[in-house]
Each structure stands twice: as structure tokens, then as C-alpha cells.
Design an enzyme around this catalytic site. Sequence first.
Site: not given
Length: 591
Positions: A270, A477
Site C-alpha cells: 500500500h 483472496s
Amino acid sequence: MAAMEAKRVRCAVTRNAVDEEALPLPLPLPLPLPRELYVEDLRKDVPFSFLTANGSSPLTVDLVISGDRSGENGIGAGGRRREGQGEAELGELGELGELGELGEAEAEATGLKQRNCVKAEDNSGRCIRCRSLPITEPEANSEEEEDFGGEREAYLAAVLARFRHTLAERSRYHLGYPFNLDFDSGPLSQLLHCFSINNLGDPFIESNYGVHSRLFEVGVLDWFARLWDLEKEEYWGYVTNSGTEGNLHGVLLGREVLPDGILYASTDSHYSVFKAARMYRMEYVKVSALTSGEMDCADLACKLSERKDKPAIVVVNVGTTMKGAVDDLDSVIATLKRGGFPRERFYIHCDGALFGLMMPFVKKAAAARFKVTFKKPIDSVSVSGHKFAGCPMPCGVQMTRICHIERLARSVEYLASRDATIMGSRNGHAPIYLWYTLSRKGYRGLEREVAACLTNARFLYRRLREEKVGAMLNSLSSTVVFERPREEAFVRKWQLACQGKIAHVVVVPSVTMNKLEAFFRELLASRKKFFGDGVVVPPCIAEDLGAAHCECPDCRASREGAETQPAGPAGPAPLGKSHKTGLSQWPCGTP
């Protein structure tokens, strides 16, 4: 503007604040007009209608819209929507420019003047500065002040009512960002709209400010400590204002524990991780990522070997931003130890913004290697509260070993507490929401939601591959990555997050199978519309996702050719398993 075709937009100014067809805006009217506030009138197929605060006489003006843009977005003369135009196209209104038939003096009197706007170079046409909703002052006379509780209050209420309708409409088409919109305030409304709840200072030390929610906050922290295998007396943490704040705090702790340490994070981390390094003026190294999005531990080993003289502060991703990949925590720890970094010379922060709360409830054998637990030599973990759990305001949880926080904490007499957080004042409503949500759902409820998210993500992935849309889904995921749609209006409607040639859909509890099916059908229609002859040629995304997940003609032909060739004695390496690190996170659809 002279070369553009002028589309007439009728603007009826009225005093009626409760008129359902009226869009209340103060004069002077800002140009371009705020799209978020008037797009609903287009959907109801009515003329634009504006409400003035001072009740001036009705006025009709001509505003000029680019002919190309108005035709593209289905906006006909009079500001009406044309038959057959889908709602996807209504978000892209053209720029409003010249004032048409209004004279200069009349325009000056009504305030209909184009304001200057500096557009962001990287986000052309997305600048809010030129279409903000201005705050207007009441006229300075006693009559206006006396009337404030009536007409002006009705005007403000109408603005907010319209905005609420817009938010509800945009929430219907939310897929690209990991925010769970399925939350229920229920009995919380009695607490959340009447009190200024502030948890300023340390959550474990009550300050002199008595309107706080520390009892709820510590209850939430205890819940997460149990989830991550940390005893009450061994942890310190707090409810943050976002996942980014959790990363800022985790990296700061790493620097305080290892002042000369180097920050290591994968290129798929991120953006807040590298922002933290810049804020703290830390040396940082970007580690390569595999096509799956996982950190390449072979490259990590190489980077560590070049900098053995300094300690390592490593950020491990529990769900990367774009591909939803989970770094192999066990492999990262093993790489550090093999590289000559004993426990006292490394610090590990786990960024689990979305999947950090989902991972403990994944029932897969392969998940053990990736499991986040303080039984392993990690130092801090952060998650977001508004992503998987669901909360109406951004929030998160940051947790660390209590031995680390003493390096950061400072007593503050003004607070009658101590300062160990990033922010001073902290939202006291968020802990109440989190406490309520976790108490209502419990472990079993969260486990069911995780299973549903993974099932729905696999459903979308299979549908995409069946229709020859390049796509990838890591098994640990709920983020489905696929080729970027060509139509920007489609991207904007479904609020997709894009990066280069790829986009993604993040499946959270509020994303149902029906919504995914509607998205899928519109995606296919958008693809066919882009290719005028109806022959769809998928773009090559092999560089982003690997050839096995690309449906371009060359990659597909290469795969079909390989299938006709006999396999060698050893056979090819399993898809999704790095030949360098032996990672076991398989992309969906592989054996």
C-alpha cells in the site's frame, strides 16, 4: 466554446424548498454545477430546478454544454435524459461554460460567473475545486436572521436530502474499493448523533475528558488480541482512524525499536507504507513482487545481503492493495534468519487492512504458512475496521507488543493521560460500531461471511474466464483482478480501482452474487460496444498477471500449443508457485 453546439438547460428558480423536483442551490450558482447534486434530476427525467435562499423571482438561463459530451452521456436538450440511455452514462456530464443568452450585467447580478479552476495534471476533469458546493452567508439584516429557522433551514435540509439520495445511488454500484457497506447502526443511533465522543490519549488510561468510549475500545482490542494469540498483559493497541494510520504507527514503532533500521516492503505494498518512510525520513528498499502480487523472498534475500550492517524493518502484506495477495510470513521470517538477522535485529509489521480480519477464518491447509499470529516473531499488526467488518466511518485497529510502546509513549499533563498514538483526538464512535458489529456476528458469523466472500469471488472469476476475459484470483483472496475496461464511463459507474492495464473487484459481504452477475453482464456489453465490429480482441495483460491469466490471442495460442506438446519428465512448475521461493499460494483455477 464557440465551436461547440449549445444544449439548452432550463433552470427554473423557485422559492419552494420542499418541491420534490427542485434542486436547492444558493446564489451565486457555482459553475460547473456540482454533478453529484443534479444527476438525480436527470434520472427522474425532469428539467433542472434551482432554489434560491433569498427567494428571487423565477429565472431561466441557457448554459452551454459541449455537444460531444452531452451526446456521449445521454443528456438531451432541456437537461432531459434520452430514451434508452443507461444510468452508467449519467455520471460523465460535460463542462458548463459560457452563459448563453444572459448578458454580462445580468450574469454579474445573479452571480452566474465561471470560476477559475486549477485541474490536477494526473486526474484531468476530476478536480473538485471547480465544482464545490459553496457556503453562503445570510444577508446581514434582522429580517433574514429571524427567518433563518424557516426558509434557510428548509434549504439546508433539502440539500442534504438530495445528497443522501445521491450517496444511496452511488452505493448501489460500488465494487472496486474494499469497503463493506453492509452495516446496521440499529440501536446505535441513540448514541452516535447526540454526543461528542472523543477517546483522546491512551485507550488504557482515562483522561479528564469524560465523554469517551474507552470501555468499548478496550473490549474491541481484547477481542483482536485473542484473535492474534496475544495475552492481555502482553499487548498494547488502539482503534485508529484508518488502515493508513495503523501503518504509520507500525512503521514508526519499528523505527523507534531499531533507529537505524532499513524499511523493506514489496512493490505491491500500500502506498501508505512508503509515505511513512518519507515522513520519518527512513531509508527504504522496494522488494520485487511475483506476478501473483506476493513478495519475492528471493529478491528480499538479495536486498538483505547487500545491507547486512543495518537492522531490517519488514512490512508483510496480508492482502495487497491491487491483487489481494498474501505474503508468505513463514518464508519472510526464514529469509531473515538465513540472512544473518537474529530476532533482535528485525521488526515485522503486518499490514492486514482487508484480509487481516478474514485470514483467521479461512479454512484452507495452505493458510497456516500465511497466518498472522503473535506466536510467530512479529511485532505489530494493523487492520481496517470499515473494510471487511463494516463501519460507516473509516477506522482500524493497530496492535503491538507492550514492550515496544514504552519507547514511544510520553505523559501529557494536559490530557491527564499519555500520548502513544498518531492522532491526539480520536473518534470515539468507531469503537462502539466495531464492538457492536463483532458482538452481533461473533466468530461463526464472520466465518460464514468469509466463506461467502470467497465463494462469490470464485463465481465472478469463473464467469470472466468462461467469456475469455483475462483474470486472476489468488486462492487466499476475495479480490478478482481482470483486464481494465476500455470505457471510462463504465469504470466510473462501478467505481473500479485501476492500475495500468488491470482493474479489480473486491468482494466484501455487501457484494452479492446478484450484483456480480449484473456487473458481469454490463462488462461484456461494454466490451462489445468498444469494438465497433463486435469482434472482441482482449488486451495482453501477461506482464501484469502472467500469461496463464491472459486471454489475448498470442497468450491463448501459446497455451493451446503447449497443451498439444508432451510434458517433459519433470513437467512444468505449478502455476502460481515461484521457482525461486516455492510459495504455495495458488491462483484460483489451478490444480
